[in-house]
Design a protein around this motif. Structure first.
Motif, PDB file in Angstrom:
ATOM      1  N   THR A  50       8.018  97.628  77.847  1.00  0.00           N
ATOM      2  CA  THR A  50       8.396  98.938  77.352  1.00  0.00           C
ATOM      3  C   THR A  50       8.350  98.887  75.835  1.00  0.00           C
ATOM      4  O   THR A  50       8.230  97.826  75.251  1.00  0.00           O
ATOM      5  CB  THR A  50       9.807  99.319  77.830  1.00  0.00           C
ATOM      6  N   ALA A  51       8.474 100.007  75.214  1.00  0.00           N
ATOM      7  CA  ALA A  51       8.410 100.055  73.755  1.00  0.00           C
ATOM      8  C   ALA A  51       9.444  99.127  73.146  1.00  0.00           C
ATOM      9  O   ALA A  51      10.620  99.215  73.444  1.00  0.00           O
ATOM     10  CB  ALA A  51       8.633 101.475  73.276  1.00  0.00           C
ATOM     11  N   GLY A  52       8.993  98.201  72.330  1.00  0.00           N
ATOM     12  CA  GLY A  52       9.906  97.279  71.668  1.00  0.00           C
ATOM     13  C   GLY A  52      10.337  96.099  72.509  1.00  0.00           C
ATOM     14  O   GLY A  52      11.108  95.282  72.056  1.00  0.00           O
ATOM     15  N   HIS A  53       9.872  96.010  73.740  1.00  0.00           N
ATOM     16  CA  HIS A  53      10.256  94.907  74.614  1.00  0.00           C
ATOM     17  C   HIS A  53       9.063  94.009  74.909  1.00  0.00           C
ATOM     18  O   HIS A  53       7.950  94.477  75.053  1.00  0.00           O
ATOM     19  CB  HIS A  53      10.812  95.432  75.944  1.00  0.00           C
ATOM     20  N   THR A  54       9.338  92.733  75.014  1.00  0.00           N
ATOM     21  CA  THR A  54       8.327  91.761  75.350  1.00  0.00           C
ATOM     22  C   THR A  54       8.419  91.484  76.849  1.00  0.00           C
ATOM     23  O   THR A  54       9.474  91.599  77.445  1.00  0.00           O
ATOM     24  CB  THR A  54       8.558  90.462  74.564  1.00  0.00           C
ATOM     25  N   ALA A  55       7.315  91.091  77.446  1.00  0.00           N
ATOM     26  CA  ALA A  55       7.251  90.892  78.886  1.00  0.00           C
ATOM     27  C   ALA A  55       7.961  89.618  79.345  1.00  0.00           C
ATOM     28  O   ALA A  55       7.998  88.630  78.637  1.00  0.00           O
ATOM     29  CB  ALA A  55       5.797  90.844  79.321  1.00  0.00           C
ATOM     30  N   ALA A  56       8.514  89.697  80.532  1.00  0.00           N
ATOM     31  CA  ALA A  56       9.125  88.559  81.213  1.00  0.00           C
ATOM     32  C   ALA A  56       8.852  88.748  82.694  1.00  0.00           C
ATOM     33  O   ALA A  56       8.631  89.870  83.149  1.00  0.00           O
ATOM     34  CB  ALA A  56      10.627  88.523  80.945  1.00  0.00           C
ATOM     35  N   THR A  57       8.854  87.671  83.452  1.00  0.00           N
ATOM     36  CA  THR A  57       8.691  87.788  84.894  1.00  0.00           C
ATOM     37  C   THR A  57      10.001  87.424  85.566  1.00  0.00           C
ATOM     38  O   THR A  57      10.820  86.707  84.999  1.00  0.00           O
ATOM     39  CB  THR A  57       7.578  86.864  85.428  1.00  0.00           C
ATOM     40  N   ALA A  58      10.201  87.932  86.777  1.00  0.00           N
ATOM     41  CA  ALA A  58      11.400  87.620  87.550  1.00  0.00           C
ATOM     42  C   ALA A  58      11.089  87.782  89.023  1.00  0.00           C
ATOM     43  O   ALA A  58      10.393  88.715  89.420  1.00  0.00           O
ATOM     44  CB  ALA A  58      12.544  88.536  87.160  1.00  0.00           C
ATOM     45  N   ASP A  59      11.604  86.869  89.826  1.00  0.00           N
ATOM     46  CA  ASP A  59      11.394  86.906  91.264  1.00  0.00           C
ATOM     47  C   ASP A  59      12.602  86.265  91.932  1.00  0.00           C
ATOM     48  O   ASP A  59      13.115  85.251  91.442  1.00  0.00           O
ATOM     49  CB  ASP A  59      10.112  86.158  91.627  1.00  0.00           C
ATOM     50  N   ALA A  60      13.058  86.830  93.035  1.00  0.00           N
ATOM     51  CA  ALA A  60      14.193  86.268  93.767  1.00  0.00           C
ATOM     52  C   ALA A  60      13.699  85.561  95.022  1.00  0.00           C
ATOM     53  O   ALA A  60      12.629  85.866  95.545  1.00  0.00           O
ATOM     54  CB  ALA A  60      15.172  87.364  94.156  1.00  0.00           C
ATOM     55  N   SER A  87      18.616  89.679  94.419  1.00  0.00           N
ATOM     56  CA  SER A  87      17.359  90.350  94.171  1.00  0.00           C
ATOM     57  C   SER A  87      16.390  90.153  95.312  1.00  0.00           C
ATOM     58  O   SER A  87      16.597  89.320  96.167  1.00  0.00           O
ATOM     59  CB  SER A  87      16.755  89.833  92.881  1.00  0.00           C
ATOM     60  N   SER A  88      15.306  90.903  95.297  1.00  0.00           N
ATOM     61  CA  SER A  88      14.331  90.814  96.359  1.00  0.00           C
ATOM     62  C   SER A  88      13.159  89.927  95.953  1.00  0.00           C
ATOM     63  O   SER A  88      12.648  90.033  94.859  1.00  0.00           O
ATOM     64  CB  SER A  88      13.810  92.204  96.704  1.00  0.00           C
ATOM     65  N   PRO A  89      12.737  89.038  96.860  1.00  0.00           N
ATOM     66  CA  PRO A  89      11.643  88.149  96.518  1.00  0.00           C
ATOM     67  C   PRO A  89      10.287  88.743  96.867  1.00  0.00           C
ATOM     68  O   PRO A  89      10.189  89.669  97.644  1.00  0.00           O
ATOM     69  CB  PRO A  89      11.912  86.931  97.377  1.00  0.00           C
ATOM     70  N   SER A  90       9.285  88.166  96.304  1.00  0.00           N
ATOM     71  CA  SER A  90       7.923  88.508  96.675  1.00  0.00           C
ATOM     72  C   SER A  90       7.131  87.216  96.679  1.00  0.00           C
ATOM     73  O   SER A  90       7.601  86.191  96.238  1.00  0.00           O
ATOM     74  CB  SER A  90       7.329  89.509  95.681  1.00  0.00           C
ATOM     75  N   ILE A  98      14.771  93.626  89.872  1.00  0.00           N
ATOM     76  CA  ILE A  98      14.753  92.877  91.119  1.00  0.00           C
ATOM     77  C   ILE A  98      15.708  93.591  92.063  1.00  0.00           C
ATOM     78  O   ILE A  98      16.871  93.821  91.735  1.00  0.00           O
ATOM     79  CB  ILE A  98      15.221  91.429  90.897  1.00  0.00           C
ATOM     80  N   ASN A  99      15.230  93.956  93.262  1.00  0.00           N
ATOM     81  CA  ASN A  99      16.046  94.672  94.242  1.00  0.00           C
ATOM     82  C   ASN A  99      16.508  93.718  95.323  1.00  0.00           C
ATOM     83  O   ASN A  99      15.689  93.017  95.920  1.00  0.00           O
ATOM     84  CB  ASN A  99      15.252  95.812  94.876  1.00  0.00           C
ATOM     85  N   VAL A 100      17.817  93.712  95.605  1.00  0.00           N
ATOM     86  CA  VAL A 100      18.388  92.841  96.635  1.00  0.00           C
ATOM     87  C   VAL A 100      19.417  93.638  97.431  1.00  0.00           C
ATOM     88  O   VAL A 100      20.227  94.368  96.855  1.00  0.00           O
ATOM     89  CB  VAL A 100      19.065  91.608  96.015  1.00  0.00           C
ATOM     90  N   TRP A 101      19.383  93.465  98.735  1.00  0.00           N
ATOM     91  CA  TRP A 101      20.361  94.105  99.619  1.00  0.00           C
ATOM     92  C   TRP A 101      21.396  93.070 100.002  1.00  0.00           C
ATOM     93  O   TRP A 101      21.067  91.985 100.472  1.00  0.00           O
ATOM     94  CB  TRP A 101      19.687  94.656 100.864  1.00  0.00           C
ATOM     95  N   VAL A 102      22.658  93.412  99.841  1.00  0.00           N
ATOM     96  CA  VAL A 102      23.770  92.535 100.240  1.00  0.00           C
ATOM     97  C   VAL A 102      24.410  93.156 101.474  1.00  0.00           C
ATOM     98  O   VAL A 102      24.818  94.307 101.477  1.00  0.00           O
ATOM     99  CB  VAL A 102      24.804  92.385  99.104  1.00  0.00           C
ATOM    100  N   ARG A 103      24.509  92.331 102.542  1.00  0.00           N
ATOM    101  CA  ARG A 103      25.076  92.808 103.803  1.00  0.00           C
ATOM    102  C   ARG A 103      26.544  92.430 103.896  1.00  0.00           C
ATOM    103  O   ARG A 103      27.002  91.504 103.340  1.00  0.00           O
ATOM    104  CB  ARG A 103      24.392  92.184 105.010  1.00  0.00           C
ATOM    105  N   PHE A 114      21.534  82.423  96.091  1.00  0.00           N
ATOM    106  CA  PHE A 114      20.075  82.465  96.059  1.00  0.00           C
ATOM    107  C   PHE A 114      19.655  82.232  94.620  1.00  0.00           C
ATOM    108  O   PHE A 114      20.486  82.039  93.744  1.00  0.00           O
ATOM    109  CB  PHE A 114      19.542  83.805  96.598  1.00  0.00           C
ATOM    110  N   ARG A 115      18.350  82.234  94.348  1.00  0.00           N
ATOM    111  CA  ARG A 115      17.860  81.964  92.990  1.00  0.00           C
ATOM    112  C   ARG A 115      16.966  83.083  92.488  1.00  0.00           C
ATOM    113  O   ARG A 115      16.267  83.736  93.258  1.00  0.00           O
ATOM    114  CB  ARG A 115      17.050  80.667  92.958  1.00  0.00           C
ATOM    115  N   ILE A 116      17.000  83.260  91.181  1.00  0.00           N
ATOM    116  CA  ILE A 116      16.058  84.136  90.486  1.00  0.00           C
ATOM    117  C   ILE A 116      15.278  83.234  89.540  1.00  0.00           C
ATOM    118  O   ILE A 116      15.870  82.473  88.773  1.00  0.00           O
ATOM    119  CB  ILE A 116      16.779  85.241  89.698  1.00  0.00           C
ATOM    120  N   ARG A 117      13.946  83.316  89.628  1.00  0.00           N
ATOM    121  CA  ARG A 117      13.071  82.458  88.818  1.00  0.00           C
ATOM    122  C   ARG A 117      12.100  83.325  88.043  1.00  0.00           C
ATOM    123  O   ARG A 117      11.754  84.418  88.465  1.00  0.00           O
ATOM    124  CB  ARG A 117      12.267  81.527  89.720  1.00  0.00           C
TER     125      ARG A 117
END
Length: 135
Positions: free
Chosen positions: A41-51, A29-32, A130-135, A62-65
């Motif tokens: 979204t409808a019926g979904h509860t929020a969560a955070t994610a960062d790579a 995934s892509s970090p920030s 989360i967007n990640v580029w694999v080379r 790598f890690r996703i937190r």
């Protein structure tokens, strides 16, 4: 805990290592600088994610937190990857900490642009993509 390796068919070949409370997945995934805002979204509860990376070599770890405040501590979160237009559950999951946080080790083998997200077992909490580029 033991280790398990899985091979995905001709489309993707990946290995998943699940050790203790930390899961390893086949995705990237892509970090920030800060965790992404929760996607609700409808019926979904929020969560955070960062790579921890935006781009990675194939099979490089790598890690996703993130945080899932709407679920009880100890809830299981699972990694999903977008494959052929559908979300596919990967063999990587872990339980959240007492503060409802998670930090998952991930290894991705499918080269190119990869879209990942984390969900709970009932898909009530869904993280942003989360967007990640694999080379």
């Amino acid at each position: 805990m033991g280790q398990s390796a899985r091979t995905w068919g001709a489309v993707i070949s990946t290995a998943a290592l699940i050790a203790g409370s930390v899961g390893t997945a086949v995705a990237v995934s892509s970090p920030s600088s800060a965790p992404k805002k929760p996607a609700v979204t409808a019926g979904h509860t929020a969560a955070t994610a960062d790579a921890t990376v935006k781009s990675v070599r194939a099979w490089q770890q790598f890690r996703i937190r993130g945080v899932v405040k709407s679920l009880r501590p100890g809830s299981r979160v699972t990694l999903q990857q977008k494959q052929h237009g559908q979300w596919t559950t990967l063999p990587a999951s872990m339980r959240t900490t007492s503060r409802s946080t998670y930090s998952m080790r991930v290894v991705l083998g499918m080269k190119g642009h990869n879209k990942l997200r984390l969900v709970d077992s009932r898909k009530r909490a869904v993280s942003p993509v989360i967007n990640v580029w694999v080379r």
